[in-house]
Design a protein around this motif. Structure first.
Motif, PDB file in Angstrom:
ATOM      1  N   GLY A  64       2.642  -1.481 -18.311  1.00 13.45           N
ATOM      2  CA  GLY A  64       3.446  -0.447 -17.670  1.00 13.45           C
ATOM      3  C   GLY A  64       3.394  -0.517 -16.163  1.00 13.45           C
ATOM      4  N   THR A  65       3.288  -1.746 -15.632  1.00 12.53           N
ATOM      5  CA  THR A  65       3.204  -1.944 -14.184  1.00 12.53           C
ATOM      6  C   THR A  65       4.160  -3.048 -13.752  1.00 12.53           C
ATOM      7  OG1 THR A  65       1.399  -3.550 -14.435  1.00 12.53           O
ATOM      8  CG2 THR A  65       0.774  -1.232 -14.109  1.00 12.53           C
ATOM      9  N   VAL A  66       4.319  -3.170 -12.445  1.00 12.91           N
ATOM     10  CA  VAL A  66       5.104  -4.268 -11.882  1.00 12.91           C
ATOM     11  C   VAL A  66       4.310  -4.848 -10.723  1.00 12.91           C
ATOM     12  CG1 VAL A  66       6.388  -2.747 -10.303  1.00 12.91           C
ATOM     13  CG2 VAL A  66       7.353  -4.957 -10.973  1.00 12.91           C
ATOM     14  N   ASP A  67       4.382  -6.158 -10.542  1.00 13.25           N
ATOM     15  CA  ASP A  67       3.631  -6.857  -9.509  1.00 13.25           C
ATOM     16  C   ASP A  67       4.122  -6.435  -8.122  1.00 13.25           C
ATOM     17  OD1 ASP A  67       2.438  -8.842  -7.813  1.00 13.25           O
ATOM     18  OD2 ASP A  67       2.222 -10.143  -9.562  1.00 13.25           O
ATOM     19  N   SER A  68       3.206  -5.949  -7.285  1.00 11.42           N
ATOM     20  CA  SER A  68       3.599  -5.480  -5.950  1.00 11.42           C
ATOM     21  C   SER A  68       3.979  -6.630  -5.024  1.00 11.42           C
ATOM     22  CB  SER A  68       2.467  -4.664  -5.324  1.00 11.42           C
ATOM     23  OG  SER A  68       1.313  -5.465  -5.115  1.00 11.42           O
ATOM     24  N   ARG A  69       3.616  -7.858  -5.401  1.00 10.55           N
ATOM     25  CA  ARG A  69       3.960  -9.003  -4.546  1.00 10.55           C
ATOM     26  C   ARG A  69       5.460  -9.250  -4.487  1.00 10.55           C
ATOM     27  NH1 ARG A  69      -0.184 -13.360  -6.984  1.00 10.55           N
ATOM     28  NH2 ARG A  69       0.543 -12.309  -8.872  1.00 10.55           N
ATOM     29  N   SER A  94      -2.959  -1.969  -4.206  1.00  8.36           N
ATOM     30  CA  SER A  94      -4.198  -2.183  -3.457  1.00  8.36           C
ATOM     31  C   SER A  94      -4.533  -3.666  -3.445  1.00  8.36           C
ATOM     32  CB  SER A  94      -5.349  -1.404  -4.086  1.00  8.36           C
ATOM     33  OG  SER A  94      -5.642  -1.895  -5.381  1.00  8.36           O
ATOM     34  N   VAL A  95      -5.454  -4.057  -2.575  1.00  9.63           N
ATOM     35  CA  VAL A  95      -5.859  -5.457  -2.476  1.00  9.63           C
ATOM     36  C   VAL A  95      -6.496  -5.916  -3.781  1.00  9.63           C
ATOM     37  CG1 VAL A  95      -7.333  -7.098  -1.251  1.00  9.63           C
ATOM     38  CG2 VAL A  95      -6.194  -5.253   0.011  1.00  9.63           C
ATOM     39  N   MET A 120      -0.721  -4.100  -8.321  1.00  9.69           N
ATOM     40  CA  MET A 120       0.235  -3.625  -9.310  1.00  9.69           C
ATOM     41  C   MET A 120       0.695  -2.219  -8.944  1.00  9.69           C
ATOM     42  SD  MET A 120       0.908  -5.829 -11.714  1.00  9.69           S
ATOM     43  CE  MET A 120       0.295  -7.454 -12.188  1.00  9.69           C
ATOM     44  N   ILE A 121       1.926  -1.906  -9.318  1.00 17.73           N
ATOM     45  CA  ILE A 121       2.491  -0.574  -9.115  1.00 17.73           C
ATOM     46  C   ILE A 121       2.898  -0.041 -10.471  1.00 17.73           C
ATOM     47  CG2 ILE A 121       4.286   0.765  -7.945  1.00 17.73           C
ATOM     48  CD1 ILE A 121       4.583  -1.648  -6.007  1.00 17.73           C
ATOM     49  N   LYS A 162       0.840  -1.203   0.000  1.00 21.03           N
ATOM     50  CA  LYS A 162       0.000   0.000   0.000  1.00 21.03           C
ATOM     51  C   LYS A 162       0.873   1.251   0.000  1.00 21.03           C
ATOM     52  CE  LYS A 162      -3.830   2.180   2.486  1.00 21.03           C
ATOM     53  NZ  LYS A 162      -4.748   2.069   3.668  1.00 21.03           N
ATOM     54  N   PHE A 163       1.998   1.182   0.707  1.00 23.39           N
ATOM     55  CA  PHE A 163       2.930   2.310   0.775  1.00 23.39           C
ATOM     56  C   PHE A 163       3.437   2.684  -0.623  1.00 23.39           C
ATOM     57  CE2 PHE A 163       7.377   3.799   1.334  1.00 23.39           C
ATOM     58  CZ  PHE A 163       7.128   4.959   2.070  1.00 23.39           C
TER      59      PHE A 163
END
Length: 377
Positions: A123-128, A78-79, A83-84, A73-74
């Protein structure tokens, strides 16, 4: 953090026609590139040599029910959508300026993942990935190179199975340099390089060629143009990640006792590309899973898709001697089987030859063996 080699890789222009030619020859079932002379796979050693990333250690797995972390979240995840955006990471890097703290390290690694090692269509990366960055001291010990290879295979499978898939993600620089290393087609001039490791540093951009040019060249490949297995140089063997991988491969070789061998033994082979350049008796069906029966006409051993055929001319009552005879008879075979124990690595196992008179019975047996031996359905 274990990614210093990536910073050494020079600017590369992707050769779209070369990559498309390769990917069109990808086999989802066999997890390799089907060339006229045989199947060539991208191995863990290839990844370690080309990108200089660790392939041993704890796996990086993003699948499954991974709990949502506050640190995600930082960074703007989001749940609902874990993705970021790359744009937000780039903006964050600029705001951090020269502050080299944990926030900078995580942000820079996520940016590297999203733009180079694990890019996607959005254009994202997995936040996991942040799950593996909670403790930064552990990051260099993880098998990031293995994760890159798994991601590449996933994208190539998706592209081959879905004709409407127009975008190809993953680390295509790995695939392009892998092609230069293994296949002598459109190789650029190797420059004098101040950094011989990783091998991605060795290659300049190749000249433009039309797609049909690549198709013709690949269709006309000869054995001298293919390096089936990359071997590390003496200098590369001194690199920690290469040394550890070689040590792991050596430990994986199991040596059965002599009592385990009999006149009917079983040796691993790889799928159905078995007879290129050699002759197998007509009563043997090419099914990719072979039983060795010395009362019949032949013994077949395959390592890294290099075919070794031992005919009755040199067959003995000892299957090990027969296989040694096969290797000695074929001068172009590179360093292959460590024959003491019929094993070279964890990829070697036991399988069957199929003859026409009992095909149905043995096909049923094959399915049982696959589940028992290599976990295939």
């Amino acid at each position: 953090m274990g990614f210093g080699s990536v910073l050494l890789v020079p600017d590369q222009t992707l050769n779209k026609n070369l990559l498309e030619e390769l990917m069109d020859r990808w086999s989802c079932e066999r997890k390799g590139f089907e060339l006229p002379l045989g199947l060539v796979k991208v191995t863990m050693m290839d990844v370690a040599l080309v990108l200089g990333l660790r392939v041993t250690g704890e796996s990086v797995v993003l699948e499954g029910d991974v709990p949502f972390l506050g640190i995600e979240k930082f960074y703007g995840s989001s749940v609902e959508k874990r993705m970021i955006s790359i744009a937000s990471l780039e903006k964050r890097l600029k705001s951090l300026d020269l502050a080299v703290n944990e926030d900078f390290i995580r942000t820079f690694l996520l940016f590297t993942f999203g733009t180079f090692l694990f890019p996607n269509a959005y254009g994202t990366v997995d936040s996991r990935f942040l799950l593996y960055m909670k403790d930064l001291d552990k990051v260099p010990l993880l098998a990031w190179g293995r994760a890159v290879l798994q991601d590449l295979i996933k994208w190539m499978d998706r592209r081959k199975e879905d004709e409407n898939e127009k975008y190809m993600g993953s680390c295509l620089i790995l695939l392009q340099v892998w092609s230069y290393e293994h296949i002598d087609i459109a190789r650029p001039i190797v420059p004098e390089c101040y950094a011989p490791f990783p091998r991605a540093c060795r290659w300049q951009n190749s000249s433009y060629r039309f797609r049909q040019w690549f198709t013709t060249k690949f269709d006309g490949l000869n054995r001298e143009q293919i390096i089936w297995k990359l071997e590390p140089t003496p200098e590369e063997k001194k690199v920690d990640i290469i040394f550890e991988l070689l040590d792991l491969e050596n430990d994986a070789v199991e040596v059965p006792s002599p009592s385990e061998h009999s006149s009917k033994s079983v040796i691993v082979v790889d799928d159905d590309n078995l007879t290129n350049g050699f002759t197998i008796p007509e009563d043997i069906l090419e099914c990719g899973v072979l039983e060795v029966d010395l009362t019949k006409q032949s013994v077949l051993v395959v390592e890294d898709d290099v075919d070794l055929l031992c005919t009755s001319k040199c067959a003995t009552n000892n299957i090990i001697d027969s296989c040694k005879c096969a290797i000695d008879a074929i001068p172009q075979v590179p360093k292959v089987l460590q024959l003491v124990g019929l094993g070279y690595s964890v990829w070697f196992s036991y399988r069957y030859l199929i003859f026409k008179d009992n095909r149905g019975e043995l096909l049923a047996k094959i399915n049982e063996l696959k589940k028992e031996i290599i976990g295939e359905d």
